[in-house]
Design an enzyme around this catalytic site. Structure first.
Site, PDB file in Angstrom:
ATOM      1  N   THR A  62       0.756  -1.177   0.016  1.00  0.00           N
ATOM      2  CA  THR A  62       0.209  -0.011   0.183  1.00  0.00           C
ATOM      3  C   THR A  62       0.865   1.178  -0.038  1.00  0.00           C
ATOM      4  O   THR A  62       2.206   1.110  -0.118  1.00  0.00           O
ATOM      5  CB  THR A  62      -1.077  -0.115   1.230  1.00  0.00           C
ATOM      6  OG1 THR A  62      -2.023   0.924   1.107  1.00  0.00           O
ATOM      7  CG2 THR A  62      -0.465   0.165   2.581  1.00  0.00           C
ATOM      8  N   LYS A  66       3.478   1.376  -3.688  1.00  0.00           N
ATOM      9  CA  LYS A  66       2.787   0.630  -5.128  1.00  0.00           C
ATOM     10  C   LYS A  66       3.892   0.551  -6.101  1.00  0.00           C
ATOM     11  O   LYS A  66       3.848  -0.122  -7.041  1.00  0.00           O
ATOM     12  CB  LYS A  66       1.619   1.022  -5.421  1.00  0.00           C
ATOM     13  CG  LYS A  66       0.596   0.666  -4.374  1.00  0.00           C
ATOM     14  CD  LYS A  66      -0.856   1.004  -4.626  1.00  0.00           C
ATOM     15  CE  LYS A  66      -1.959   0.758  -3.524  1.00  0.00           C
ATOM     16  NZ  LYS A  66      -3.115   0.895  -3.860  1.00  0.00           N
ATOM     17  N   ASN A  87      -0.181  -4.019  -6.291  1.00  0.00           N
ATOM     18  CA  ASN A  87      -0.693  -4.021  -4.928  1.00  0.00           C
ATOM     19  C   ASN A  87      -0.694  -5.418  -4.399  1.00  0.00           C
ATOM     20  O   ASN A  87      -1.038  -5.573  -3.120  1.00  0.00           O
ATOM     21  CB  ASN A  87      -1.843  -3.378  -4.652  1.00  0.00           C
ATOM     22  CG  ASN A  87      -3.052  -4.193  -4.912  1.00  0.00           C
ATOM     23  OD1 ASN A  87      -2.864  -5.215  -5.879  1.00  0.00           O
ATOM     24  ND2 ASN A  87      -4.019  -4.071  -4.352  1.00  0.00           N
ATOM     25  N   ASP A 102      -6.582  -3.769  -7.538  1.00  0.00           N
ATOM     26  CA  ASP A 102      -7.228  -2.494  -6.996  1.00  0.00           C
ATOM     27  C   ASP A 102      -8.586  -2.174  -8.295  1.00  0.00           C
ATOM     28  O   ASP A 102      -9.716  -2.149  -7.964  1.00  0.00           O
ATOM     29  CB  ASP A 102      -6.609  -1.220  -7.073  1.00  0.00           C
ATOM     30  CG  ASP A 102      -5.721  -1.125  -5.675  1.00  0.00           C
ATOM     31  OD1 ASP A 102      -5.849  -1.959  -4.862  1.00  0.00           O
ATOM     32  OD2 ASP A 102      -4.609  -0.521  -6.023  1.00  0.00           O
ATOM     33  N   ALA A 131      -4.906   5.342  -9.202  1.00  0.00           N
ATOM     34  CA  ALA A 131      -6.155   4.753  -9.140  1.00  0.00           C
ATOM     35  C   ALA A 131      -6.852   4.483 -10.162  1.00  0.00           C
ATOM     36  O   ALA A 131      -7.424   3.622 -10.725  1.00  0.00           O
ATOM     37  CB  ALA A 131      -7.139   5.337  -7.924  1.00  0.00           C
ATOM     38  N   LYS A 156      -1.635  14.761 -18.411  1.00  0.00           N
ATOM     39  CA  LYS A 156      -1.646  13.405 -17.994  1.00  0.00           C
ATOM     40  C   LYS A 156      -2.540  12.542 -18.418  1.00  0.00           C
ATOM     41  O   LYS A 156      -2.445  11.438 -18.554  1.00  0.00           O
ATOM     42  CB  LYS A 156      -1.795  13.654 -16.573  1.00  0.00           C
ATOM     43  CG  LYS A 156      -1.345  12.827 -15.348  1.00  0.00           C
ATOM     44  CD  LYS A 156      -1.092  13.601 -14.166  1.00  0.00           C
ATOM     45  CE  LYS A 156      -1.617  12.606 -12.734  1.00  0.00           C
ATOM     46  NZ  LYS A 156      -1.343  13.591 -11.524  1.00  0.00           N
ATOM     47  N   TYR A 216     -12.131   5.744   1.420  1.00  0.00           N
ATOM     48  CA  TYR A 216     -13.124   4.999   2.532  1.00  0.00           C
ATOM     49  C   TYR A 216     -12.914   5.691   3.799  1.00  0.00           C
ATOM     50  O   TYR A 216     -11.980   6.165   4.303  1.00  0.00           O
ATOM     51  CB  TYR A 216     -13.215   3.523   2.200  1.00  0.00           C
ATOM     52  CG  TYR A 216     -12.097   2.942   2.833  1.00  0.00           C
ATOM     53  CD1 TYR A 216     -10.971   2.861   2.097  1.00  0.00           C
ATOM     54  CD2 TYR A 216     -12.016   2.550   4.282  1.00  0.00           C
ATOM     55  CE1 TYR A 216      -9.773   2.186   2.837  1.00  0.00           C
ATOM     56  CE2 TYR A 216     -10.727   2.028   4.611  1.00  0.00           C
ATOM     57  CZ  TYR A 216      -9.724   1.872   4.141  1.00  0.00           C
ATOM     58  OH  TYR A 216      -8.409   1.530   4.664  1.00  0.00           O
TER      59      TYR A 216
HETATM   60  P1  ATR Z   1      -3.698   8.314  -6.461  1.00  0.00           P
HETATM   61  O1  ATR Z   1      -2.527   7.202  -6.873  1.00  0.00           O
HETATM   62  O2  ATR Z   1      -4.236   8.431  -5.294  1.00  0.00           O
HETATM   63  O3  ATR Z   1      -4.546   8.101  -7.950  1.00  0.00           O
HETATM   64  P2  ATR Z   1      -2.222  10.502  -7.640  1.00  0.00           P
HETATM   65  O4  ATR Z   1      -1.450   9.627  -8.629  1.00  0.00           O
HETATM   66  O5  ATR Z   1      -1.581  11.649  -6.958  1.00  0.00           O
HETATM   67  O6  ATR Z   1      -2.990   9.884  -6.690  1.00  0.00           O
HETATM   68  O7  ATR Z   1      -3.263  11.283  -8.529  1.00  0.00           O
HETATM   69  C1  ATR Z   1      -4.087  12.148  -8.010  1.00  0.00           C
HETATM   70  C2  ATR Z   1      -5.304  12.526  -8.657  1.00  0.00           C
HETATM   71  O8  ATR Z   1      -6.406  13.300  -8.189  1.00  0.00           O
HETATM   72  C3  ATR Z   1      -5.044  13.198  -9.908  1.00  0.00           C
HETATM   73  O9  ATR Z   1      -5.701  12.801 -11.144  1.00  0.00           O
HETATM   74  C4  ATR Z   1      -5.243  14.722  -9.725  1.00  0.00           C
HETATM   75  O10 ATR Z   1      -5.580  15.680 -10.649  1.00  0.00           O
HETATM   76  P3  ATR Z   1      -4.295  16.444 -11.908  1.00  0.00           P
HETATM   77  O11 ATR Z   1      -3.622  15.447 -12.367  1.00  0.00           O
HETATM   78  O12 ATR Z   1      -5.306  17.387 -12.317  1.00  0.00           O
HETATM   79  O13 ATR Z   1      -3.794  17.099 -10.706  1.00  0.00           O
HETATM   80  C5  ATR Z   1      -6.359  14.532  -8.748  1.00  0.00           C
HETATM   81  N1  ATR Z   1      -6.908  15.328  -7.801  1.00  0.00           N
HETATM   82  C6  ATR Z   1      -6.211  15.711  -6.762  1.00  0.00           C
HETATM   83  N2  ATR Z   1      -6.809  16.691  -6.080  1.00  0.00           N
HETATM   84  C7  ATR Z   1      -7.697  17.417  -6.913  1.00  0.00           C
HETATM   85  C8  ATR Z   1      -9.120  18.189  -6.921  1.00  0.00           C
HETATM   86  N3  ATR Z   1      -9.118  18.978  -5.817  1.00  0.00           N
HETATM   87  N4  ATR Z   1      -9.787  18.255  -7.956  1.00  0.00           N
HETATM   88  C9  ATR Z   1      -9.837  17.553  -8.927  1.00  0.00           C
HETATM   89  N5  ATR Z   1      -8.710  16.606  -9.044  1.00  0.00           N
HETATM   90  C10 ATR Z   1      -7.868  16.616  -8.107  1.00  0.00           C
END
Ligand code: ATR
Length: 272
Positions: A62, A66, A87, A102, A131, A156, A216
């Site tokens: 976790t 990962k 994972n 996942d 995710a 992205k 969650y």
């Molecule tokens: P995880 O592994 O949990 O998916 P991550 O790889 O850091 O975490 O990705 C986080 C995602 O949440 C990204 O898609 C991010 O959007 P951006 O790529 O545009 O930054 C999104 N995210 C985080 N906070 C956000 C917010 N307040 N509103 C919209 N999208 C958000």
């Protein structure tokens, strides 16, 4: 010696994995020992090697390990490769088999537990992080009519699109979601972890049957509150996904599929 498994993360204090796997083992009549390891952020590979050397047979991985777990794998599955994250490990001799359950866990929770099949439905996925990477292959495999991915950072999202290379995956900015209608809306951003709301227009919920929050234990997050106000019938958080991904790993390791319903029921906190 009892067969050894573990979850590794940092921090690891709040993990539910030992409880979940303990309940699975009990209900399936399997003898296993499942512990939690606080991994060192500077020596993840060493922690894994030490557990393996002690006779460990498999691990769950976790946050924040990962991606490193994927790098360490000698035999990553296709979905782990797309996610570039793993994972779960299974150790076989010198081989480190890696999986990413996942997405499969999320899909099973939505389709089987919540009774919302993806086939022929319009699905909106918010986010383009780890995710979402894990969810894309299982989701496309479930045959939605449309799978739309919205993210703030469109560059992205486009990287993901080119890696998946499937014409059924459509990209959208949040602004362009105005006026679009969906059956299932899934928040796979990390916004809820900080109590934020992704900039999703309320209109996407107008005809939606399900709003799903991957985080969650956060109660009615801002995302779920908007969905509730818009009249969405089924609101869910990621507890079912957590238990279902654990069940996938348990079956991979032990060859037995545990019942998830009673475990989900035990861990569910009402969304208020
Ligand atoms: P995880 O592994 O949990 O998916 P991550 O790889 O850091 O975490 O990705 C986080 C995602 O949440 C990204 O898609 C991010 O959007 P951006 O790529 O545009 O930054 C999104 N995210 C985080 N906070 C956000 C917010 N307040 N509103 C919209 N999208 C958000």
């Amino acid at each position: 010696m009892t067969d050894q498994y573990a979850v590794i993360g940092n921090p690891i204090g709040h993990t539910k994995s030992p409880l979940i796997h303990g309940l699975f083992a009990e209900s399936c009549g399997q003898q296993i020992e499942y512990t939690a390891i606080e991994g060192s952020t500077s020596d993840f590979a060493g922690d894994v090697a030490r557990f393996k050397a002690k006779g460990g047979l498999g691990m769950n991985i976790t946050a924040p390990f990962k991606l490193q777990a994927f790098e360490l794998a000698t035999q990553p599955s296709e979905r782990a490769r797309l996610a570039r994250a793993a994972n779960a490990f299974k150790f076989e001799g010198d081989a480190v088999l890696a999986e990413n359950f996942d997405g499969a866990g999320l899909l099973r929770d939505i389709e089987h537990n919540l009774g919302q099949p993806l086939a022929g439905r319009r699905v909106l996925l918010l986010g383009a992080g780890g995710a979402v990477r894990g969810a894309l292959l299982p989701f496309l495999g479930a045959g939605p009519a449309r799978l739309v991915l919205a993210n703030r950072d469109m560059a992205k999202a486009r990287v993901l699109e080119s890696e998946v290379n499937d014409p059924r995956l459509l990209l959208s900015t949040y602004e362009d979601l105005v006026g679009q209608s969906f059956d299932l809306v899934i928040n796979a951003t990390s916004a809820s972890l900080t109590g934020e709301l992704p900039p999703v227009p309320e209109s996407v919920f107008a005809n939606a049957a399900l709003a799903y929050e991957l985080a969650y234990g956060k109660g009615l997050t801002p995302f779920l509150q908007v969905a509730k106000k818009a009249g969405v019938n089924t609101l869910a958080d990621g507890v079912g996904m957590l238990v279902e991904q654990a069940a996938e790993a348990f079956e991979w390791w032990r060859g037995v599929r545990p019942q998830t319903g009673p475990v989900i029921k035990r861990l569910t906190v009402p969304l208020v």
